[in-house]
Design a protein around this motif. Structure first.
Motif, mmCIF file in Angstrom:
data_model
loop_
_atom_site.group_PDB
_atom_site.id
_atom_site.type_symbol
_atom_site.label_atom_id
_atom_site.label_comp_id
_atom_site.label_asym_id
_atom_site.label_seq_id
_atom_site.Cartn_x
_atom_site.Cartn_y
_atom_site.Cartn_z
ATOM 1 N N PRO A 3 0.850 -1.166 0.055
ATOM 2 C CA PRO A 3 0.073 0.220 0.011
ATOM 3 C C PRO A 3 0.849 1.197 0.081
ATOM 4 N N ASN A 4 0.401 2.375 -0.777
ATOM 5 C CA ASN A 4 1.113 3.544 -1.021
ATOM 6 C C ASN A 4 2.599 3.207 -1.395
ATOM 7 N N ASN A 5 3.129 2.226 -1.831
ATOM 8 C CA ASN A 5 4.349 2.020 -2.185
ATOM 9 C C ASN A 5 4.403 1.765 -3.554
ATOM 10 N N TYR A 6 3.714 1.105 -4.268
ATOM 11 C CA TYR A 6 3.638 0.545 -5.598
ATOM 12 C C TYR A 6 2.394 0.748 -6.197
ATOM 13 N N ASP A 7 2.313 1.432 -7.228
ATOM 14 C CA ASP A 7 1.045 1.504 -8.043
ATOM 15 C C ASP A 7 0.870 0.612 -9.037
ATOM 16 N N TYR A 8 0.172 -0.639 -8.696
ATOM 17 C CA TYR A 8 0.056 -1.663 -9.710
ATOM 18 C C TYR A 8 -0.553 -1.373 -10.716
ATOM 19 N N ALA A 9 -1.394 -0.460 -10.965
ATOM 20 C CA ALA A 9 -2.496 -0.026 -11.958
ATOM 21 C C ALA A 9 -1.347 0.747 -12.883
ATOM 22 N N ASP A 10 -0.715 1.822 -12.364
ATOM 23 C CA ASP A 10 0.103 2.331 -13.419
ATOM 24 C C ASP A 10 1.224 1.481 -13.638
ATOM 25 N N SER A 11 2.005 0.646 -13.178
ATOM 26 C CA SER A 11 3.198 -0.098 -13.406
ATOM 27 C C SER A 11 2.494 -1.357 -14.551
ATOM 28 N N THR A 12 1.337 -1.482 -14.886
ATOM 29 C CA THR A 12 0.782 -2.415 -15.734
ATOM 30 C C THR A 12 0.171 -1.500 -16.774
ATOM 31 N N ARG A 13 0.100 -0.377 -16.913
ATOM 32 C CA ARG A 13 -0.650 0.566 -17.770
ATOM 33 C C ARG A 13 -0.214 0.329 -19.191
ATOM 34 N N LEU A 14 1.057 0.141 -19.519
ATOM 35 C CA LEU A 14 1.623 -0.322 -20.810
ATOM 36 C C LEU A 14 0.806 -1.456 -21.405
ATOM 37 N N GLU A 15 0.936 -2.498 -20.617
ATOM 38 C CA GLU A 15 0.202 -3.818 -21.184
ATOM 39 C C GLU A 15 -1.180 -3.711 -21.210
ATOM 40 N N MET A 16 -1.868 -3.035 -20.269
ATOM 41 C CA MET A 16 -3.437 -2.959 -20.364
ATOM 42 C C MET A 16 -3.798 -1.848 -21.556
ATOM 43 N N SER A 17 -3.029 -1.009 -21.771
ATOM 44 C CA SER A 17 -3.316 -0.122 -22.803
ATOM 45 C C SER A 17 -2.905 -0.835 -24.329
ATOM 46 N N PHE A 18 -2.093 -1.699 -24.327
ATOM 47 C CA PHE A 18 -1.751 -2.079 -25.493
ATOM 48 C C PHE A 18 -3.080 -3.276 -25.752
ATOM 49 N N PHE A 19 -3.535 -3.876 -24.814
ATOM 50 C CA PHE A 19 -4.437 -5.185 -25.273
ATOM 51 C C PHE A 19 -5.911 -4.422 -25.277
ATOM 52 N N GLY A 20 -6.116 -2.927 -24.826
ATOM 53 C CA GLY A 20 -7.254 -2.302 -24.972
ATOM 54 C C GLY A 20 -8.151 -2.378 -23.689
ATOM 55 N N GLU A 21 -7.658 -2.775 -22.696
ATOM 56 C CA GLU A 21 -8.286 -2.971 -21.371
ATOM 57 C C GLU A 21 -8.357 -1.558 -20.466
ATOM 58 N N VAL A 22 -7.615 -0.628 -20.997
ATOM 59 C CA VAL A 22 -7.936 0.760 -20.362
ATOM 60 C C VAL A 22 -7.467 1.740 -21.721
ATOM 61 N N SER A 23 -8.056 2.914 -21.826
ATOM 62 C CA SER A 23 -7.634 3.741 -22.769
ATOM 63 C C SER A 23 -7.104 5.009 -22.199
ATOM 64 N N GLY A 24 -6.888 5.240 -20.811
ATOM 65 C CA GLY A 24 -6.150 6.374 -20.271
ATOM 66 C C GLY A 24 -6.202 6.244 -18.789
ATOM 67 N N TRP A 25 -5.945 7.462 -18.214
ATOM 68 C CA TRP A 25 -5.713 7.393 -16.722
ATOM 69 C C TRP A 25 -6.885 7.200 -16.006
#
Length: 162
Positions: A137-159
């Motif tokens: 908690p408050n040390n590692y942002d899992y969502a941000d750290s996998t943003r590239l992969e999630m964006s590539f596969f269309g799971e997210v489109s932005g912040w």
């Protein structure tokens, strides 16, 4: 080989992806993704193909990236890998690892899932490695750290999707 015959369509990727890849590398990655989607039969082989594709996303990006760390689109790498070659190399490495582990004379690995503090059916002398994945908690942002992969596969489109 199917990926070389699949037509690329890179117009749907979020701006993060467009900023992280050259047009040539994004074209090849998109063709690999489309080929995987076309052949995906939910088998173990298909899952390994997906894993190989995910594992080359950072090494083929021109953006500053490191395994499981944040993306730095404003920093660049000198020589990102070519996706088709990176994918072939990753599949070959995975194959080598699987063959080696199946043929080595060393004892087979045994996995125990549970709380390492309370495992009673395992001798502590028999443990060589403990792998954990606790949340930080408050040390590692899992969502941000996998943003590239999630964006590539269309799971997210932005912040906002994170």
């Amino acid at each position: 080989s199917l990926a070389r015959d699949v037509a690329a369509d890179t117009g749907h990727y979020p701006s993060l992806i467009e900023r992280c890849y050259s047009s040539g590398n994004l074209d090849e990655l998109d063709r690999l993704r489309r080929a995987w989607e076309e052949l995906d039969d939910q088998s173990a082989g298909s899952t390994l193909s997906w894993l190989a594709l995910v594992s080359i996303l950072r090494s083929t990006s021109g953006a500053g990236t490191a395994p499981w760390q944040y993306i730095l689109p404003n920093k660049t790498k000198k020589s990102p890998l070519a996706p088709f070659q990176a994918f072939s190399s990753m599949v070959a490495a995975m194959r080598f690892d699987m063959i080696r582990s199946a043929t080595e004379a060393s004892p087979r690995a045994r996995m125990f899932e549970g709380d390492a503090r309370t495992l009673t059916d395992v001798s502590t002398d028999s443990i060589d490695l403990v792998i954990t994945s606790p949340p930080y908690p408050n040390n590692y942002d899992y969502a941000d750290s996998t943003r590239l992969e999630m964006s590539f596969f269309g799971e997210v489109s932005g912040w906002g999707d994170l």
